[in-house]
Design a protein around this motif. Sequence first.
Motif, PDB file in Angstrom:
ATOM      1  N   SER A   1       6.662  68.887 -26.081  1.00  0.00           N
ATOM      2  CA  SER A   1       6.503  69.693 -27.290  1.00  0.00           C
ATOM      3  C   SER A   1       7.108  69.037 -28.530  1.00  0.00           C
ATOM      4  N   HIS A   2       7.833  67.940 -28.354  1.00  0.00           N
ATOM      5  CA  HIS A   2       8.504  67.287 -29.477  1.00  0.00           C
ATOM      6  C   HIS A   2       7.751  66.014 -29.867  1.00  0.00           C
ATOM      7  N   PRO A   3       7.562  65.760 -31.180  1.00  0.00           N
ATOM      8  CA  PRO A   3       6.809  64.570 -31.597  1.00  0.00           C
ATOM      9  C   PRO A   3       7.394  63.270 -31.055  1.00  0.00           C
ATOM     10  N   ILE A   4       8.720  63.125 -31.068  1.00  0.00           N
ATOM     11  CA  ILE A   4       9.322  61.889 -30.551  1.00  0.00           C
ATOM     12  C   ILE A   4       9.149  61.819 -29.042  1.00  0.00           C
ATOM     13  N   GLY A   5       9.294  62.975 -28.377  1.00  0.00           N
ATOM     14  CA  GLY A   5       9.079  62.991 -26.934  1.00  0.00           C
ATOM     15  C   GLY A   5       7.672  62.578 -26.561  1.00  0.00           C
ATOM     16  N   ARG A   6       6.692  63.068 -27.321  1.00  0.00           N
ATOM     17  CA  ARG A   6       5.296  62.679 -27.048  1.00  0.00           C
ATOM     18  C   ARG A   6       5.066  61.204 -27.357  1.00  0.00           C
ATOM     19  N   LEU A   7       5.706  60.710 -28.416  1.00  0.00           N
ATOM     20  CA  LEU A   7       5.530  59.311 -28.791  1.00  0.00           C
ATOM     21  C   LEU A   7       6.034  58.365 -27.708  1.00  0.00           C
ATOM     22  N   HIS A   8       7.129  58.750 -27.050  1.00  0.00           N
ATOM     23  CA  HIS A   8       7.761  57.872 -26.049  1.00  0.00           C
ATOM     24  C   HIS A   8       7.565  58.398 -24.626  1.00  0.00           C
ATOM     25  N   THR A   9       6.568  59.245 -24.421  1.00  0.00           N
ATOM     26  CA  THR A   9       6.411  59.879 -23.117  1.00  0.00           C
ATOM     27  C   THR A   9       6.232  58.861 -21.998  1.00  0.00           C
TER      28      THR A   9
ATOM     29  N   PRO B   1      11.696  49.820 -26.447  1.00  0.00           N
ATOM     30  CA  PRO B   1      11.976  50.241 -27.827  1.00  0.00           C
ATOM     31  C   PRO B   1      13.199  51.156 -27.907  1.00  0.00           C
ATOM     32  N   ALA B   2      13.938  51.024 -29.000  1.00  0.00           N
ATOM     33  CA  ALA B   2      15.008  51.974 -29.289  1.00  0.00           C
ATOM     34  C   ALA B   2      14.378  53.323 -29.654  1.00  0.00           C
ATOM     35  N   VAL B   3      15.115  54.399 -29.370  1.00  0.00           N
ATOM     36  CA  VAL B   3      14.624  55.754 -29.667  1.00  0.00           C
ATOM     37  C   VAL B   3      15.720  56.482 -30.450  1.00  0.00           C
ATOM     38  N   PRO B   4      15.761  56.330 -31.767  1.00  0.00           N
ATOM     39  CA  PRO B   4      16.823  56.962 -32.565  1.00  0.00           C
ATOM     40  C   PRO B   4      16.582  58.453 -32.762  1.00  0.00           C
ATOM     41  N   TRP B   5      16.621  59.181 -31.654  1.00  0.00           N
ATOM     42  CA  TRP B   5      16.318  60.602 -31.627  1.00  0.00           C
ATOM     43  C   TRP B   5      17.614  61.389 -31.813  1.00  0.00           C
ATOM     44  N   VAL B   6      17.702  62.149 -32.898  1.00  0.00           N
ATOM     45  CA  VAL B   6      18.876  62.980 -33.171  1.00  0.00           C
ATOM     46  C   VAL B   6      18.464  64.438 -33.074  1.00  0.00           C
ATOM     47  N   MET B   7      19.088  65.186 -32.152  1.00  0.00           N
ATOM     48  CA  MET B   7      18.801  66.613 -32.008  1.00  0.00           C
ATOM     49  C   MET B   7      20.012  67.388 -32.514  1.00  0.00           C
ATOM     50  N   ASP B   8      19.997  67.723 -33.791  1.00  0.00           N
ATOM     51  CA  ASP B   8      21.103  68.429 -34.428  1.00  0.00           C
ATOM     52  C   ASP B   8      20.639  69.843 -34.759  1.00  0.00           C
ATOM     53  N   TYR B   9      21.191  70.827 -34.064  1.00  0.00           N
ATOM     54  CA  TYR B   9      20.775  72.215 -34.257  1.00  0.00           C
ATOM     55  C   TYR B   9      21.741  72.999 -35.137  1.00  0.00           C
ATOM     56  N   GLY B  10      22.529  72.294 -35.924  1.00  0.00           N
ATOM     57  CA  GLY B  10      23.302  72.951 -36.965  1.00  0.00           C
ATOM     58  C   GLY B  10      24.798  73.026 -36.703  1.00  0.00           C
ATOM     59  N   GLY B  11      25.575  72.868 -37.775  1.00  0.00           N
ATOM     60  CA  GLY B  11      27.011  73.075 -37.726  1.00  0.00           C
ATOM     61  C   GLY B  11      27.852  71.857 -37.427  1.00  0.00           C
ATOM     62  N   ARG B  12      27.242  70.695 -37.249  1.00  0.00           N
ATOM     63  CA  ARG B  12      28.050  69.523 -36.895  1.00  0.00           C
ATOM     64  C   ARG B  12      28.965  69.055 -38.013  1.00  0.00           C
ATOM     65  N   ASP B  13      28.740  69.556 -39.228  1.00  0.00           N
ATOM     66  CA  ASP B  13      29.691  69.244 -40.298  1.00  0.00           C
ATOM     67  C   ASP B  13      31.093  69.707 -39.926  1.00  0.00           C
ATOM     68  N   LEU B  14      31.195  70.739 -39.089  1.00  0.00           N
ATOM     69  CA  LEU B  14      32.495  71.216 -38.636  1.00  0.00           C
ATOM     70  C   LEU B  14      33.229  70.125 -37.862  1.00  0.00           C
ATOM     71  N   ILE B  15      32.496  69.382 -37.041  1.00  0.00           N
ATOM     72  CA  ILE B  15      33.096  68.308 -36.246  1.00  0.00           C
ATOM     73  C   ILE B  15      33.331  67.072 -37.110  1.00  0.00           C
ATOM     74  N   ARG B  16      32.358  66.738 -37.945  1.00  0.00           N
ATOM     75  CA  ARG B  16      32.537  65.570 -38.817  1.00  0.00           C
ATOM     76  C   ARG B  16      33.736  65.761 -39.745  1.00  0.00           C
ATOM     77  N   HIS B  17      33.918  66.980 -40.254  1.00  0.00           N
ATOM     78  CA  HIS B  17      35.070  67.254 -41.116  1.00  0.00           C
ATOM     79  C   HIS B  17      36.373  67.066 -40.332  1.00  0.00           C
ATOM     80  N   LEU B  18      36.423  67.563 -39.102  1.00  0.00           N
ATOM     81  CA  LEU B  18      37.625  67.400 -38.291  1.00  0.00           C
ATOM     82  C   LEU B  18      37.933  65.924 -38.061  1.00  0.00           C
ATOM     83  N   ILE B  19      36.895  65.141 -37.749  1.00  0.00           N
ATOM     84  CA  ILE B  19      37.112  63.708 -37.504  1.00  0.00           C
ATOM     85  C   ILE B  19      37.615  63.025 -38.767  1.00  0.00           C
ATOM     86  N   ALA B  20      37.038  63.371 -39.905  1.00  0.00           N
ATOM     87  CA  ALA B  20      37.455  62.745 -41.163  1.00  0.00           C
ATOM     88  C   ALA B  20      38.911  63.057 -41.492  1.00  0.00           C
TER      89      ALA B  20
END
Length: 268
Positions: A92-100, A25-44
Amino acid sequence: MTEAFTALESLSHRFPWPSQRPSVPAVPWVMDYGGRDLIRHLIAVRQPRVIVEIGAFMGGSVRQWLAMSPDIKVVAIDPWPQIEGPDPFWDSHPIGRLHTGQFREPDGLYLAFLATMWDHRNRVIHARGYGCDILPVLHAHGLRPDLIYIDADKRGEEISICDELFPEAIICGDDWLWCDGWCYPTQKPVADSARRRRRVLKTASNTWLIDDRPWTAAERMIWLRCLPQSFVRRFRAWMRARHGCDSSGNPVSPAKNGCDNSHQVNEA
């Protein structure tokens, strides 16, 4: 761009995709702990064509970069290590437990990444290994990335290698507010790199960026929007440090040697 295309072609042969999608199975797990708009803005705004990401995991941030432009190519670096036995992070993470079970199979993380990123395989080169080992390989193949995103070792060991091998690249990353229970280990190597490069250090929540341009009004707005989250993360780090834990909740020794006092968690 001819040199970049040649380098990417060479690397795609060095790190090939399998002929068939892994039957997991694919695991579309995104761990974003904040501030990535700074990088997305630079790329744009600046439209980099070649991005290297160190610490790709399940490709959550790689997919964010790809979504910003159809012309972007990403070299995704990660060891995708074998998981064995109990682990506080995964368990400790729901996705981690789901795909353990899937993750603990042989090459579980690696196969999950391939399955998750399969539809992007024409735009992503996956280089399995540690950043400190793979970066010289990329350089030897002639790759000169426009942007390097680091979300791997919290001590920032890859940063000085990037400074040496790719001095023209913009470097940025995650874990600015990650605490090891005593200090913020990423902050000193990032600040040192900014001084060496004589560039501007920009931060927003957990994201940092060493830029060759001054702050813009749009970036200041991103920083402002991230302020509440930054305070929460610092307070949480301080609380966990008081209980002898790092930002991930793992117990640590009460003191660390070699931490710069200017980056100690008790300043939060």
